[in-house]
Design a protein around this motif. Structure first.
Motif, short mmCIF file in Angstrom:
data_model
loop_
_atom_site.label_atom_id
_atom_site.label_comp_id
_atom_site.label_asym_id
_atom_site.label_seq_id
_atom_site.Cartn_x
_atom_site.Cartn_y
_atom_site.Cartn_z
N ALA A 30 -0.83 -10.17 6.00
CA ALA A 30 -1.54 -9.54 6.87
C ALA A 30 -3.21 -10.07 6.68
CB ALA A 30 -1.65 -8.19 6.86
N ARG A 31 -3.71 -10.13 7.52
CA ARG A 31 -5.25 -10.41 7.38
C ARG A 31 -6.34 -9.36 7.08
NH1 ARG A 31 -5.90 -15.78 6.76
NH2 ARG A 31 -4.35 -16.86 8.09
N PRO A 32 -7.39 -9.46 6.56
CA PRO A 32 -8.07 -8.29 6.19
C PRO A 32 -8.94 -7.96 7.34
CG PRO A 32 -9.20 -10.17 5.47
CD PRO A 32 -7.73 -10.57 6.02
N VAL A 33 -8.16 -7.51 8.46
CA VAL A 33 -8.95 -6.81 9.51
C VAL A 33 -8.46 -5.46 9.82
CG1 VAL A 33 -9.13 -7.20 11.96
CG2 VAL A 33 -9.01 -9.25 10.78
N ASP A 34 -9.24 -4.45 10.09
CA ASP A 34 -8.94 -3.19 10.29
C ASP A 34 -8.02 -2.40 9.28
OD1 ASP A 34 -10.70 -3.37 12.73
OD2 ASP A 34 -8.80 -3.82 13.84
N GLY A 35 -8.20 -2.87 8.12
CA GLY A 35 -7.23 -2.19 7.16
C GLY A 35 -5.91 -2.58 7.08
N ARG A 36 -5.64 -3.69 7.75
CA ARG A 36 -4.19 -4.08 7.86
C ARG A 36 -3.62 -4.71 6.45
NH1 ARG A 36 -5.27 -6.81 13.50
NH2 ARG A 36 -4.97 -4.88 14.91
N ALA A 37 -4.60 -5.31 5.81
CA ALA A 37 -3.91 -5.85 4.60
C ALA A 37 -3.88 -4.86 3.53
CB ALA A 37 -5.21 -7.10 4.08
N THR A 38 -4.77 -4.06 3.65
CA THR A 38 -4.63 -2.85 2.87
C THR A 38 -3.36 -1.92 2.99
OG1 THR A 38 -6.97 -2.61 2.53
CG2 THR A 38 -5.67 -0.66 1.85
N GLU A 39 -3.08 -1.71 4.06
CA GLU A 39 -1.90 -0.96 4.41
C GLU A 39 -0.51 -1.87 4.10
OE1 GLU A 39 0.71 1.62 5.22
OE2 GLU A 39 -1.36 2.05 5.15
N ALA A 40 -0.95 -3.08 4.28
CA ALA A 40 0.38 -4.10 3.81
C ALA A 40 0.58 -3.96 2.43
CB ALA A 40 0.27 -5.28 4.41
N ALA A 41 -0.51 -4.00 1.67
CA ALA A 41 -0.50 -3.93 0.22
C ALA A 41 0.27 -2.79 -0.24
CB ALA A 41 -1.79 -4.12 -0.45
N LEU A 42 -0.02 -1.63 0.23
CA LEU A 42 0.36 -0.42 -0.27
C LEU A 42 1.82 -0.11 0.02
CD1 LEU A 42 -2.55 2.06 0.92
CD2 LEU A 42 -2.06 1.14 -1.23
N ALA A 43 2.25 -0.69 1.06
CA ALA A 43 3.73 -0.77 1.56
C ALA A 43 4.45 -1.80 0.56
CB ALA A 43 4.02 -1.15 3.00
N ALA A 44 3.94 -2.71 0.35
CA ALA A 44 4.40 -3.69 -0.38
C ALA A 44 4.67 -3.28 -2.00
CB ALA A 44 3.87 -4.89 -0.71
N VAL A 45 3.54 -2.67 -2.60
CA VAL A 45 3.65 -1.95 -3.68
C VAL A 45 4.73 -0.89 -3.62
CG1 VAL A 45 2.70 -0.52 -5.46
CG2 VAL A 45 1.35 -2.55 -4.33
N ALA A 46 4.91 -0.27 -2.64
CA ALA A 46 5.78 1.09 -2.62
C ALA A 46 7.39 0.25 -2.71
CB ALA A 46 5.68 1.74 -1.30
N ALA A 47 7.42 -0.57 -1.87
CA ALA A 47 8.72 -1.43 -2.00
C ALA A 47 9.16 -2.06 -3.44
CB ALA A 47 9.06 -2.48 -0.71
#
Length: 88
Positions: A30-47
């Motif tokens: 994900a690109r760092p636009v509208d929090g998408r990269a942050t959300e993707a990172a949190l989901a990836a850490v959880a997984a």
């Protein structure tokens, strides 16, 4: 447990693992636009830590590449393993 993560947005694929200056490296497509990269990172850490997404909470760094997250119910041994080796 609190974990410092270093997010690298715009990667070819999402990969969690390795360390940089003591932080867990999280590469996300994900690109760092509208929090998408942050959300993707949190989901990836959880997984990667084997917990549900709702068990990972952003503590600090919403717009920074370096973030601190709180992870409920994760196995510390799993985090130690991730710090040493990337997983995809």
């Amino acid at each position: 447990m609190r974990v410092t993560i270093l997010v690298w947005p715009g990667a070819g694929r999402t990969v969690v693992g390795g360390s940089h200056d003591g932080a867990l490296v999280v590469r996300v497509a994900a690109r760092p636009v509208d929090g998408r990269a942050t959300e993707a990172a949190l989901a990836a850490v959880a997984a990667a830590l084997g917990v549900r997404r709702r068990q990972v909470t952003l503590v600090s760094g919403p717009t920074s590449r370096t973030k601190v997250v709180e992870v409920d119910g994760a196995d510390p041994a799993r985090l130690t393993a991730l710090l040493g080796h990337p997983t995809g």
